[in-house]
Design an enzyme around this catalytic site. Sequence first.
Site, short mmCIF file in Angstrom:
data_model
loop_
_atom_site.label_atom_id
_atom_site.label_comp_id
_atom_site.label_asym_id
_atom_site.label_seq_id
_atom_site.Cartn_x
_atom_site.Cartn_y
_atom_site.Cartn_z
CG HIS A 1 -10.08 -7.27 8.43
ND1 HIS A 1 -9.18 -7.68 9.57
CD2 HIS A 1 -9.54 -7.59 7.27
CE1 HIS A 1 -8.04 -8.16 8.66
NE2 HIS A 1 -8.31 -8.29 7.29
CD GLU B 1 -1.84 -2.40 1.74
OE1 GLU B 1 -0.51 -2.58 1.99
OE2 GLU B 1 -2.56 -3.09 1.80
#
Lengths: 329, 342
Positions: free
Chosen positions: B134, B65
Amino acid sequence: MAPTRDEQHWMYRNMVTSRRFENAIAKIYFEGKTPAFNMANGPIPGEMHLSDGQEPVAVGVCAHLNPEDVVTATHRPHHQAIAKGVDLDKMAAEIFGKASGLSGGRGGHMHLFDTDVNFACSGIIAQGMGPAVGAALSRKMQGKPGVAVAFVGEGAVNQGGWHEAMNLAAVWNLPFVCVIEDNAWGISVAKSAATAVATNDVRAAAYGIPGTRVEGNDPFAIYDAAGTAIARARNGDGPSLIEVETYRLAGHFMGDAEGYRPEGEKDGLFAKDPIPAMRARLLKEGTASEEELAAIESAAEARVDAAITFARDSADPAPEDALTAVFAA
Amino acid sequence: MTKPNERKLTIARAMAEATAQEMRLDPGVFVMGEDIAALGGVYGNTRGLLDEFGPERIRDTPISETAFIGAAVGAAQDGMRPVVELMFVDFFGVCFDAIYNLMAKNIYFSGGNLKVPMVLMTSTGGGYSDGGQHSQCLYGTFAHLPGMKVVAPSNAYDAKGLMTAALRDDSPVVYMYHKGLQGMGWLGTEPGATVHVPEESYTVEIGKAKVVREGRDVTIVSLGLGVHNALKAAKTLEGKGVSAEVVDLVSLVPLDRETIRASVAKTGRLIVVDEDYQSYGVSGEIIACVTEHDISVLKAAPKRVAFPDVPIPYARVMEQYCLPNPDKIVAAWDEMGAMQPA
């Protein structure tokens, strides 16, 4: 490959300009900071990272670059900015925090952006890698000319982001070159204490790309290695990694007492100062006469003086302009 | 119930449609992210794009990322309009330097000489026991830091128009879509998010909130999934004779303080519903924007229904205990009413 006579003159001129600029900044930096040193005072506040001794890396690489090529540099950016052709008046004014600076005083010496020559630098280690790789991707996707070069210090190769960006550049075969300026010190921590391999060119193997190490802070050898890597990028053959041995003649920042340096190290480095060395070589090889070198030096001096005068004479920004330019106009 | 000429889309399909339409118009638009090509995005928002545009412009990335978001900044500054996906907003921890030190600051550092036209789309929200890495929303974390526009659609109509607007913006836009609204077959979806979406391209203004239900007695402000909880609570309150107005923020940055203030000036009461952590976040900002402007409009102390200041727990009963829901909103009204009856 070897630089032409004109290129050698260009390289020497930019090395001298950079050194004279740093000398001027160093002198002015202490205005208002004596007898008691306070980084917040004086016409140039904040941290200051000088590039004395590292000029060969900037000129050896940038001799191959055009304004359209993209460069990202580090927190120690002045030599690279000058070699990339950043407007010296606006750069000086930015360092003074003036309205006429590159970004009107919003950035400062670690955040110099000159869109005319595609130059940017940033203050966090390895941070320029991603944007340079992205610019390389942009050129490849658009079919537009230009390569991207990220200058980083040898400390940057221990950042995760450095490896991520190297891998991305390699897996996408981008027109990208990473140039590591190995000045042997990450602030006060020696390279040998921080990095598991003696030289970082070997890390290129991890990405399946060419890796080269240039010893001796030699502008001619740097020119040669950079020329090969940049030609490879321009030809669409993918990225390269170059590590250059260079010397940090100044402290990490101005005010750094450098107590961590081994006894005598600095004296040894000054004896190898690349600017007198290049001067001697130009004379010896007959590439430049004494008169030509003197003319280059006085022109560099005059250029720096003019930039500093421009910066000093420029107005402060309107304080409330701090609230503008957060988003694109 | 489908009306004639109605074209109901999920948020996922609406996002993909907007992206495709802009990609047809502007060759500079491209998409990068993990599993966004052949898979079409874990949350479906790039489905179908690879077939039409190919792997150059619909680009699967390594799990890197920092590299690909940093690269998007460089590409955006170089004339492209990248869309990057951060698969779960929780993953911001591995790449926030690229987001808030580069993406969000380079326009300012350049004195406005640079444009950074990029969209960072990222999934938010929990409620399905995916654990504490998450399931977060982190709206306040992103909205707090200057230099990024931040939007969060509650329905497919806004989702398409916001995506189109984001793709045309010259500043970075963080596009936060809630997993519980996305319309994925394998994850429960709030039916109210799947609405009529015009086929033609249109924009929804970034920085404009919407009054999605008119009322007189209390203003419930929320965003994303919280808007649907607010609407359900408003219906329950209606049964109790209470008329609730619901404001969908749509955009956190810029924040439409005028619409919030006008609504509270009318109703005199404010409940903020936020699935993000309670302290130092969106709910506090909404209340402050009313009280610092004119505290005299309030007939009762404002209330907030937000996620308590704990990491998001896994066990179903624990997570559901923490999440905002319509019952908690109704309870907030009851407490408010007890303090000062309507």
